[in-house]
Design an enzyme around this catalytic site. Sequence first.
Site, PDB file in Angstrom:
ATOM      1  N   ASN A 113       0.776  -1.422  -0.041  1.00  0.00           N
ATOM      2  CA  ASN A 113      -0.081  -0.040  -0.009  1.00  0.00           C
ATOM      3  C   ASN A 113       0.656   1.274  -0.001  1.00  0.00           C
ATOM      4  O   ASN A 113       0.363   2.254  -0.706  1.00  0.00           O
ATOM      5  CB  ASN A 113      -0.956   0.055   1.336  1.00  0.00           C
ATOM      6  CG  ASN A 113      -1.816  -1.072   1.178  1.00  0.00           C
ATOM      7  OD1 ASN A 113      -2.130  -1.478   0.011  1.00  0.00           O
ATOM      8  ND2 ASN A 113      -2.894  -1.179   2.219  1.00  0.00           N
ATOM      9  N   LYS A 165      14.323 -16.561 -31.069  1.00  0.00           N
ATOM     10  CA  LYS A 165      13.973 -15.573 -31.772  1.00  0.00           C
ATOM     11  C   LYS A 165      13.547 -16.049 -33.046  1.00  0.00           C
ATOM     12  O   LYS A 165      14.202 -16.839 -33.655  1.00  0.00           O
ATOM     13  CB  LYS A 165      14.945 -14.353 -31.998  1.00  0.00           C
ATOM     14  CG  LYS A 165      15.446 -13.916 -30.571  1.00  0.00           C
ATOM     15  CD  LYS A 165      14.441 -13.090 -29.675  1.00  0.00           C
ATOM     16  CE  LYS A 165      14.842 -12.712 -28.289  1.00  0.00           C
ATOM     17  NZ  LYS A 165      14.029 -12.216 -27.340  1.00  0.00           N
ATOM     18  N   LYS A 167      10.710 -13.847 -31.221  1.00  0.00           N
ATOM     19  CA  LYS A 167      10.168 -14.108 -29.860  1.00  0.00           C
ATOM     20  C   LYS A 167       9.010 -15.054 -29.854  1.00  0.00           C
ATOM     21  O   LYS A 167       8.602 -15.727 -28.902  1.00  0.00           O
ATOM     22  CB  LYS A 167       9.837 -12.627 -29.482  1.00  0.00           C
ATOM     23  CG  LYS A 167       9.439 -12.660 -27.903  1.00  0.00           C
ATOM     24  CD  LYS A 167       9.122 -11.255 -27.417  1.00  0.00           C
ATOM     25  CE  LYS A 167      10.408 -10.416 -26.903  1.00  0.00           C
ATOM     26  NZ  LYS A 167      10.739 -10.249 -25.546  1.00  0.00           N
ATOM     27  N   LYS A 191      16.975 -21.097 -24.012  1.00  0.00           N
ATOM     28  CA  LYS A 191      15.792 -20.720 -23.173  1.00  0.00           C
ATOM     29  C   LYS A 191      14.372 -20.257 -23.975  1.00  0.00           C
ATOM     30  O   LYS A 191      14.668 -19.772 -25.144  1.00  0.00           O
ATOM     31  CB  LYS A 191      15.797 -19.502 -22.014  1.00  0.00           C
ATOM     32  CG  LYS A 191      16.145 -18.207 -22.566  1.00  0.00           C
ATOM     33  CD  LYS A 191      16.077 -16.984 -21.559  1.00  0.00           C
ATOM     34  CE  LYS A 191      14.841 -16.427 -20.966  1.00  0.00           C
ATOM     35  NZ  LYS A 191      14.245 -15.664 -21.994  1.00  0.00           N
ATOM     36  N   ASN A 192      13.030 -20.671 -23.474  1.00  0.00           N
ATOM     37  CA  ASN A 192      11.999 -20.158 -24.092  1.00  0.00           C
ATOM     38  C   ASN A 192      12.058 -18.426 -24.066  1.00  0.00           C
ATOM     39  O   ASN A 192      12.581 -18.098 -22.893  1.00  0.00           O
ATOM     40  CB  ASN A 192      10.771 -20.504 -23.509  1.00  0.00           C
ATOM     41  CG  ASN A 192      10.341 -21.820 -23.849  1.00  0.00           C
ATOM     42  OD1 ASN A 192       9.524 -22.576 -23.123  1.00  0.00           O
ATOM     43  ND2 ASN A 192      10.572 -22.374 -25.020  1.00  0.00           N
ATOM     44  N   ASP A 193      11.330 -17.813 -24.816  1.00  0.00           N
ATOM     45  CA  ASP A 193      11.414 -16.463 -24.348  1.00  0.00           C
ATOM     46  C   ASP A 193      10.278 -16.053 -23.445  1.00  0.00           C
ATOM     47  O   ASP A 193       9.176 -17.116 -23.348  1.00  0.00           O
ATOM     48  CB  ASP A 193      11.114 -15.482 -25.721  1.00  0.00           C
ATOM     49  CG  ASP A 193      11.671 -14.303 -25.796  1.00  0.00           C
ATOM     50  OD1 ASP A 193      12.154 -13.670 -26.916  1.00  0.00           O
ATOM     51  OD2 ASP A 193      11.955 -13.814 -24.722  1.00  0.00           O
ATOM     52  N   GLU A 194      10.338 -14.900 -22.768  1.00  0.00           N
ATOM     53  CA  GLU A 194       9.215 -14.895 -21.806  1.00  0.00           C
ATOM     54  C   GLU A 194       7.786 -14.973 -22.026  1.00  0.00           C
ATOM     55  O   GLU A 194       7.218 -15.367 -20.889  1.00  0.00           O
ATOM     56  CB  GLU A 194       9.414 -13.469 -20.916  1.00  0.00           C
ATOM     57  CG  GLU A 194       9.348 -12.149 -21.720  1.00  0.00           C
ATOM     58  CD  GLU A 194      10.237 -11.722 -22.681  1.00  0.00           C
ATOM     59  OE1 GLU A 194      11.250 -12.547 -22.796  1.00  0.00           O
ATOM     60  OE2 GLU A 194       9.858 -10.631 -23.374  1.00  0.00           O
ATOM     61  N   HIS A 286      12.755 -15.151 -14.726  1.00  0.00           N
ATOM     62  CA  HIS A 286      12.687 -13.841 -15.660  1.00  0.00           C
ATOM     63  C   HIS A 286      11.834 -12.475 -15.073  1.00  0.00           C
ATOM     64  O   HIS A 286      10.597 -12.898 -14.538  1.00  0.00           O
ATOM     65  CB  HIS A 286      11.973 -14.542 -16.911  1.00  0.00           C
ATOM     66  CG  HIS A 286      12.294 -13.347 -18.106  1.00  0.00           C
ATOM     67  ND1 HIS A 286      11.545 -12.182 -18.281  1.00  0.00           N
ATOM     68  CD2 HIS A 286      13.249 -13.408 -19.391  1.00  0.00           C
ATOM     69  CE1 HIS A 286      12.057 -11.532 -19.255  1.00  0.00           C
ATOM     70  NE2 HIS A 286      13.041 -12.477 -19.889  1.00  0.00           N
ATOM     71  N   ARG A 287      12.285 -11.519 -15.310  1.00  0.00           N
ATOM     72  CA  ARG A 287      12.026 -10.464 -14.409  1.00  0.00           C
ATOM     73  C   ARG A 287      10.935  -9.487 -15.460  1.00  0.00           C
ATOM     74  O   ARG A 287      10.888  -8.239 -14.957  1.00  0.00           O
ATOM     75  CB  ARG A 287      12.832  -9.955 -13.743  1.00  0.00           C
ATOM     76  CG  ARG A 287      14.067  -9.319 -14.875  1.00  0.00           C
ATOM     77  CD  ARG A 287      15.222  -8.315 -14.101  1.00  0.00           C
ATOM     78  NE  ARG A 287      16.025  -8.034 -15.076  1.00  0.00           N
ATOM     79  CZ  ARG A 287      16.904  -6.643 -14.972  1.00  0.00           C
ATOM     80  NH1 ARG A 287      17.106  -6.534 -13.629  1.00  0.00           N
ATOM     81  NH2 ARG A 287      17.560  -6.505 -16.362  1.00  0.00           N
ATOM     82  N   HIS A 320      17.544 -12.667 -13.972  1.00  0.00           N
ATOM     83  CA  HIS A 320      18.024 -11.744 -15.017  1.00  0.00           C
ATOM     84  C   HIS A 320      18.510 -10.464 -13.887  1.00  0.00           C
ATOM     85  O   HIS A 320      17.578  -9.775 -13.232  1.00  0.00           O
ATOM     86  CB  HIS A 320      16.946 -11.309 -16.098  1.00  0.00           C
ATOM     87  CG  HIS A 320      17.075 -12.606 -17.054  1.00  0.00           C
ATOM     88  ND1 HIS A 320      17.173 -12.314 -18.320  1.00  0.00           N
ATOM     89  CD2 HIS A 320      16.575 -13.752 -16.917  1.00  0.00           C
ATOM     90  CE1 HIS A 320      16.863 -13.522 -19.116  1.00  0.00           C
ATOM     91  NE2 HIS A 320      16.564 -14.297 -18.035  1.00  0.00           N
ATOM     92  N   LYS A 328      21.100  -3.651 -24.413  1.00  0.00           N
ATOM     93  CA  LYS A 328      20.062  -2.793 -24.914  1.00  0.00           C
ATOM     94  C   LYS A 328      18.967  -2.227 -23.859  1.00  0.00           C
ATOM     95  O   LYS A 328      18.401  -1.375 -24.047  1.00  0.00           O
ATOM     96  CB  LYS A 328      19.075  -3.517 -26.013  1.00  0.00           C
ATOM     97  CG  LYS A 328      18.199  -4.555 -25.353  1.00  0.00           C
ATOM     98  CD  LYS A 328      17.261  -5.279 -26.433  1.00  0.00           C
ATOM     99  CE  LYS A 328      16.408  -6.203 -25.883  1.00  0.00           C
ATOM    100  NZ  LYS A 328      15.601  -7.314 -26.902  1.00  0.00           N
ATOM    101  N   SER A 397      21.249 -10.958 -20.474  1.00  0.00           N
ATOM    102  CA  SER A 397      20.728 -10.980 -21.666  1.00  0.00           C
ATOM    103  C   SER A 397      20.510  -9.592 -22.218  1.00  0.00           C
ATOM    104  O   SER A 397      21.299  -8.887 -22.364  1.00  0.00           O
ATOM    105  CB  SER A 397      19.352 -11.686 -21.766  1.00  0.00           C
ATOM    106  OG  SER A 397      18.397 -11.287 -21.261  1.00  0.00           O
TER     107      SER A 397
HETATM  108  C1  CAP Z   1      16.541 -10.669 -24.713  1.00  0.00           C
HETATM  109  C2  CAP Z   1      15.258 -11.065 -24.157  1.00  0.00           C
HETATM  110  C3  CAP Z   1      15.291 -10.928 -22.838  1.00  0.00           C
HETATM  111  C4  CAP Z   1      15.461  -9.299 -22.361  1.00  0.00           C
HETATM  112  C5  CAP Z   1      15.041  -9.401 -20.736  1.00  0.00           C
HETATM  113  C6  CAP Z   1      14.321  -9.916 -24.813  1.00  0.00           C
HETATM  114  O1  CAP Z   1      16.580 -10.816 -26.397  1.00  0.00           O
HETATM  115  O2  CAP Z   1      14.699 -12.260 -24.591  1.00  0.00           O
HETATM  116  O3  CAP Z   1      13.831 -10.992 -22.235  1.00  0.00           O
HETATM  117  O4  CAP Z   1      16.843  -9.073 -22.366  1.00  0.00           O
HETATM  118  O5  CAP Z   1      16.002  -8.369 -20.198  1.00  0.00           O
HETATM  119  O6  CAP Z   1      13.059 -10.390 -25.066  1.00  0.00           O
HETATM  120  O7  CAP Z   1      14.403  -8.856 -25.207  1.00  0.00           O
HETATM  121  P1  CAP Z   1      17.750 -10.139 -27.097  1.00  0.00           P
HETATM  122  P2  CAP Z   1      16.648  -8.335 -18.725  1.00  0.00           P
HETATM  123  O8  CAP Z   1      19.119 -10.874 -26.627  1.00  0.00           O
HETATM  124  O9  CAP Z   1      17.528 -10.535 -28.484  1.00  0.00           O
HETATM  125  O10 CAP Z   1      18.036  -8.763 -26.721  1.00  0.00           O
HETATM  126  O11 CAP Z   1      17.819  -9.295 -19.015  1.00  0.00           O
HETATM  127  O12 CAP Z   1      17.342  -7.354 -18.672  1.00  0.00           O
HETATM  128  O13 CAP Z   1      15.807  -8.777 -17.849  1.00  0.00           O
HETATM  129 MG    MG Z   2      12.828 -12.277 -23.789  1.00  0.00          MG
END
Ligand code: CAP
Ligand code: MG
Length: 492
Positions: A113, A165, A167, A191-194, A286-287, A320, A328, A397
């Site tokens: 809160n 990728k 994604k 890894k799978n992407d998020e 993954h955050r 992460h 980036k 990453s």
């Molecule tokens: C990176 C990534 C990661 C982010 C997470 C994306 O891809 O898979 O999820 O970098 O950021 O979806 O962008 P790239 P952090 O390698 O193609 O950039 O690690 O800062 O949490």
């Molecule tokens: Mg990602």
Amino acid sequence: MKEKDLLKTLNSHQAAYVDLDLKDPQNGEYLLAVFHLIPGGNLNMLQAAAEVSAESSTGTNFPVLTETAFSRKMNSLVYKVDLKKNLVWIAYPWRLFDRGGNIQNILTYVVGNVLGMKEIDALRLLDVWFPPAMLEQYDGPSYTIDDMRKYLKVYNRPILGTIIKPKMGLTPAEYAEVCYDFWVGGGDFVKNDEPQANQDFCPYDKMVKYVKQAMDKAVKETGKKKVHSFNVSAPDYDTMIERCEMIRNAGFEPGSYAYLIDGITAGWMAVQTLRRKYPGVFIHFHRASHGAYTRKENPIGFTVLVLSKFARLAGASGIHTGTAGVGKMAGSPEEDIIAAHGIQQFKSQGYFFEQSWAGIPGKDKNVLKLTRNDAAHKVILEDDSWRGVKKCCPIISGGLNPTLLKPFIDVMGNIDFITTMGAGCHAHPWGTKAGATALVQSCEAYTKKIPIEKYAKTHKELAEAIKFFSKKKEVVKKAKKPIKKGKKARKK
Ligand code: CAP
Ligand code: MG
């Protein structure tokens, strides 16, 4: 005006949540927190801090007649204020928190809160300190990067990974093919992407099945073990467990798979559930969406260090922690590296606290020395009188590519992490396999202390990566130059 002068400006309700003479806050009874705070309305720093302390422990905006002598003992206490830097220290009796180790419960107090209160214009949790006795209640990591290293037989270098990728949008077969290409190119970890889940064009069960086939093929061809981190984030508990079990039942041997969880959008309960249900699996935090809390421009939220410390306490094997400005994403060496070291080390220096991750009185130097030598693993004394919280590994990453591996390691100061490069591999002009090989070559160059430009003379995939990713940077540089007034933008 001195901090103590402000005491007389407090009403009795606020005064119940302040004790600037608190003896020995690190006596083991309190979780300690430091906030950056800018008061809202016409409150002064101490008044606003007291209101935050009340709302984040036992109180509300008025004193209530139902308070008891015991409930007052559970009041958190503002014990230090720095008026110049707008800093506030608050001690939380950790008996306030749900017994048995519940991260979600702590965060509901300290960044719940209070982030929405009118009494603050800015409130950012900068650092936290857990007392040894409290650490006993929390799981901490079980399966760590050291266990993954043993499985992969990869030592003395980062574990080299990728994110598939694009994604999203590949079919299971296409997805698995990219995994195969990365693994035969020399990569360790995919890894799978998020956002990967059970999309109609990529059904979860099919993705798992095809990845297994790709992994078997790659392991056979390379003679090297491989790991895949599956995103098990899901709409509900049962579906998450169903995905976890699907992976185990698909024939993946222990060590060859990790469970990825979108720890912020899926929630801390999911993180702790996975840690408790699958202690033999690497839990990959993954955050995604952390920026809403952690970006420096945000006056309200918490730091990457705080997020990472709670992830370690919750039992994530890795989280992460950002690329320290090399990749980036937003983030600086100061922020990202302090967070990375904060979860790697047995005794880590935060912004305000030195955190010993040993559940023993920090005074016992001999035992701390012993645990430092074996900080990677729970070190249980015969009588189990204390235990250490295992390390949690930084996962790096965000826009990295083979030309940025050494620059990042130089900032990080060690190689004990997993790197996952998405575009950094799959954008390679010769494709994923070459991208993976370029990454391996860049890592070899680092290990051999040879500049990558020199190493590239005899390693063509790396040479091509340098050419491509350096050019990419120029294009970005050009785009940044302001177009002269009146001059037509040059047709690209
Ligand atoms: C990176 C990534 C990661 C982010 C997470 C994306 O891809 O898979 O999820 O970098 O950021 O979806 O962008 P790239 P952090 O390698 O193609 O950039 O690690 O800062 O949490
Ligand atoms: Mg990602």
